[in-house]
Design a protein around this motif. Sequence first.
Motif, PDB file in Angstrom:
ATOM      1  N   SER A  98       0.835  -1.200   0.000  1.00  0.00           N
ATOM      2  CA  SER A  98       0.000   0.000   0.000  1.00  0.00           C
ATOM      3  C   SER A  98       0.865   1.244   0.000  1.00  0.00           C
ATOM      4  CB  SER A  98      -0.889   0.049   1.243  1.00  0.00           C
ATOM      5  OG  SER A  98      -1.834  -0.968   1.229  1.00  0.00           O
ATOM      6  N   ARG A  99       0.369   2.267  -0.663  1.00  0.00           N
ATOM      7  CA  ARG A  99       0.995   3.579  -0.572  1.00  0.00           C
ATOM      8  C   ARG A  99       0.515   4.201   0.731  1.00  0.00           C
ATOM      9  NH1 ARG A  99       0.165   6.381  -6.278  1.00  0.00           N
ATOM     10  NH2 ARG A  99       1.986   7.560  -5.629  1.00  0.00           N
ATOM     11  N   VAL A 100       1.333   5.034   1.361  1.00  0.00           N
ATOM     12  CA  VAL A 100       1.048   5.519   2.711  1.00  0.00           C
ATOM     13  C   VAL A 100       0.844   7.031   2.735  1.00  0.00           C
ATOM     14  CG1 VAL A 100       1.923   5.700   5.077  1.00  0.00           C
ATOM     15  CG2 VAL A 100       2.318   3.616   3.747  1.00  0.00           C
ATOM     16  N   LEU A 101      -0.235   7.430   3.387  1.00  0.00           N
ATOM     17  CA  LEU A 101      -0.589   8.831   3.626  1.00  0.00           C
ATOM     18  C   LEU A 101      -0.696   9.011   5.138  1.00  0.00           C
ATOM     19  CD1 LEU A 101      -3.358  10.820   1.859  1.00  0.00           C
ATOM     20  CD2 LEU A 101      -3.340  10.698   4.318  1.00  0.00           C
ATOM     21  N   VAL A 102       0.002   9.992   5.684  1.00  0.00           N
ATOM     22  CA  VAL A 102      -0.019  10.253   7.126  1.00  0.00           C
ATOM     23  C   VAL A 102      -0.871  11.490   7.400  1.00  0.00           C
ATOM     24  CG1 VAL A 102       1.372  10.896   9.141  1.00  0.00           C
ATOM     25  CG2 VAL A 102       2.243   9.221   7.496  1.00  0.00           C
ATOM     26  N   VAL A 103      -1.766  11.372   8.378  1.00  0.00           N
ATOM     27  CA  VAL A 103      -2.575  12.491   8.840  1.00  0.00           C
ATOM     28  C   VAL A 103      -2.143  12.798  10.273  1.00  0.00           C
ATOM     29  CG1 VAL A 103      -4.898  13.341   9.338  1.00  0.00           C
ATOM     30  CG2 VAL A 103      -4.515  11.849   7.361  1.00  0.00           C
TER      31      VAL A 103
END
Length: 95
Positions: free
Chosen positions: A10-15
């Motif tokens: 998975s590609r990762v996005l951090v919030v």
Amino acid sequence: MTGDVTAEGSRVLVVDLVPDTPRWALPAEGLARVRAAVEADGWAVRAVGGSTHSAGDGQLHLSDELRAAAAGAEVYFGFGLPPALLEAAPGLRWA
């Protein structure tokens, strides 16, 4: 992190939007909307639950939670872009 599991590949996005100034906080429905917008396209969303500094360049020193969340991340939604974050997430493409 708040119970996030990253699937292999998975590609990762951090919030990282739980500020020390509550008026700048992302509401829970905002996080749900981010997840709904990207998870179907194969992104893993890692939400940092600990408080962060919301002025200037953000945190000078990263929490262990943020450092772990940022590992392998391509996208960062947060307050500022401190040099330590760039070191923790060398693959970061969007902030």
